[in-house]
Design a protein around this motif. Structure first.
Motif, PDB file in Angstrom:
ATOM      1  N   LEU A 298      -7.011   3.885   0.148  1.00  0.00           N
ATOM      2  CA  LEU A 298      -7.729   2.800   0.806  1.00  0.00           C
ATOM      3  C   LEU A 298      -7.377   1.452   0.184  1.00  0.00           C
ATOM      4  N   ARG A 299      -7.271   1.437  -1.127  1.00  0.00           N
ATOM      5  CA  ARG A 299      -6.910   0.192  -1.796  1.00  0.00           C
ATOM      6  C   ARG A 299      -5.467  -0.182  -1.498  1.00  0.00           C
ATOM      7  N   VAL A 300      -4.554   0.776  -1.542  1.00  0.00           N
ATOM      8  CA  VAL A 300      -3.141   0.498  -1.294  1.00  0.00           C
ATOM      9  C   VAL A 300      -2.944  -0.038   0.118  1.00  0.00           C
ATOM     10  N   LEU A 301      -3.610   0.572   1.085  1.00  0.00           N
ATOM     11  CA  LEU A 301      -3.441   0.147   2.482  1.00  0.00           C
ATOM     12  C   LEU A 301      -4.052  -1.222   2.756  1.00  0.00           C
ATOM     13  N   SER A 302      -4.829  -1.748   1.820  1.00  0.00           N
ATOM     14  CA  SER A 302      -5.435  -3.066   2.001  1.00  0.00           C
ATOM     15  C   SER A 302      -4.496  -4.201   1.629  1.00  0.00           C
ATOM     16  N   TYR A 303      -3.389  -3.906   0.983  1.00  0.00           N
ATOM     17  CA  TYR A 303      -2.451  -4.954   0.571  1.00  0.00           C
ATOM     18  C   TYR A 303      -1.626  -5.438   1.761  1.00  0.00           C
ATOM     19  N   PHE A 304      -1.371  -6.744   1.786  1.00  0.00           N
ATOM     20  CA  PHE A 304      -0.511  -7.329   2.816  1.00  0.00           C
ATOM     21  C   PHE A 304       0.893  -6.745   2.734  1.00  0.00           C
ATOM     22  N   THR A 305       1.360  -6.487   1.521  1.00  0.00           N
ATOM     23  CA  THR A 305       2.692  -5.910   1.331  1.00  0.00           C
ATOM     24  C   THR A 305       2.818  -4.573   2.050  1.00  0.00           C
TER      25      THR A 305
END
Length: 266
Positions: A65-72
């Motif tokens: 969930l945290r990883v998918l929140s990055y613009f990158t």
């Protein structure tokens, strides 16, 4: 003596009860035969694999969930999907994707690479994320390289050298900014729902409300937004002056009526 034919022949009057025929439009495929581009398709599949591999590594190393929140991550997933679709069209000689889609994808992945190298990974930047932390190693270093360097450069090379120019306009530059604005709204709402002191409450230092407050964050967002808009205008301008890599490969149709040598009709 035969009367001369007038240059402008008026249209016949419409017959009552019979609708006027619609103007015929000859599709481009009827004039120029479609061209399969297997080499281009293969390159785009490799670009999509590079972006997807970087995302997969980050998902395995961190909280999904945290990883998918990055613009990158979001921009890299967009590159993977768009390049797979574009590769399929190049392989089957179908009509390419809309220039607004490919141009917007390039803009977002370019923002990813430029912000990372000029701001986040730059020790002299006021928003540097390096600090005293050791540089990434192992699989994390591989993911960073794929997502922030390889994918942006490969996407730019594909757009400049392998993609046909599209009729882009300034309205596309403004429309492309809707996603960064939506991402800013999402990031601020996400941070507001988390309790103070939560790790990675704000994913990027320039939108850290705890550190800069909302006025400072909005000022940072305005400056970055102006820079993103200037980059979008630059892409629109380049689209009007860059060469067409496909048209140069199209051979002129063979003249089957007249002979290259002097003589009558065959």
């Amino acid at each position: 003596m035969i009367a001369p034919i007038p240059k402008d022949i008026p249209d016949l009057p419409a017959i009552p009860g019979i609708p006027a025929p619609a103007p015929s439009i000859v599709p481009a495929r009827a004039v120029v035969a479609p061209i399969r581009r297997p080499v281009v398709a293969t390159f785009r599949i490799l670009v999509a694999l590079a972006a997807a591999t970087g995302v997969a590594i980050d998902l395995m190393l961190g909280s999904p969930l945290r990883v998918l929140s990055y613009f990158t991550i979001q921009s890299s997933l967009l590159v993977a999907m768009v390049f797979v679709a574009s590769a399929g069209r190049a392989w089957t000689a179908r009509r390419p994707l809309s220039g607004a889609v490919t141009g917007g994808t390039l803009l977002y992945i370019s923002i990813t690479g430029l912000v990372y190298h000029l701001i986040l990974a730059n020790q002299s930047s006021a928003f540097s994320m390096t600090g005293d932390a050791a540089p990434p190693t192992g699989w994390q270093a591989v993911a960073n390289h794929l997502l922030h360097t390889v994918t942006p450069i490969a996407a730019a090379a594909d757009w400049l050298l392998l993609t046909r120019p599209a009729p882009l306009a300034l309205r596309h530059a403004a429309t492309w900014l809707l996603y960064p604005i939506a991402y800013l709204t999402f990031s601020l709402a996400r941070g507001a729902m988390m309790s103070p002191g939560t790790p990675a409450r704000y994913l990027y230092p320039f939108i850290d409300v705890d550190q800069h407050g909302y006025p400072g964050v909005l000022a940072n967002a305005l400056l970055l937004g102006l820079a993103f808009y200037a980059l979008a205008i630059l892409l629109v301008a380049l689209d009007h002056i860059r060469p067409d890599p496909v048209r140069r490969r199209v051979r002129r149709p063979e003249n089957r009526i007249s002979s290259p040598a002097t003589g009558g009709l065959k």
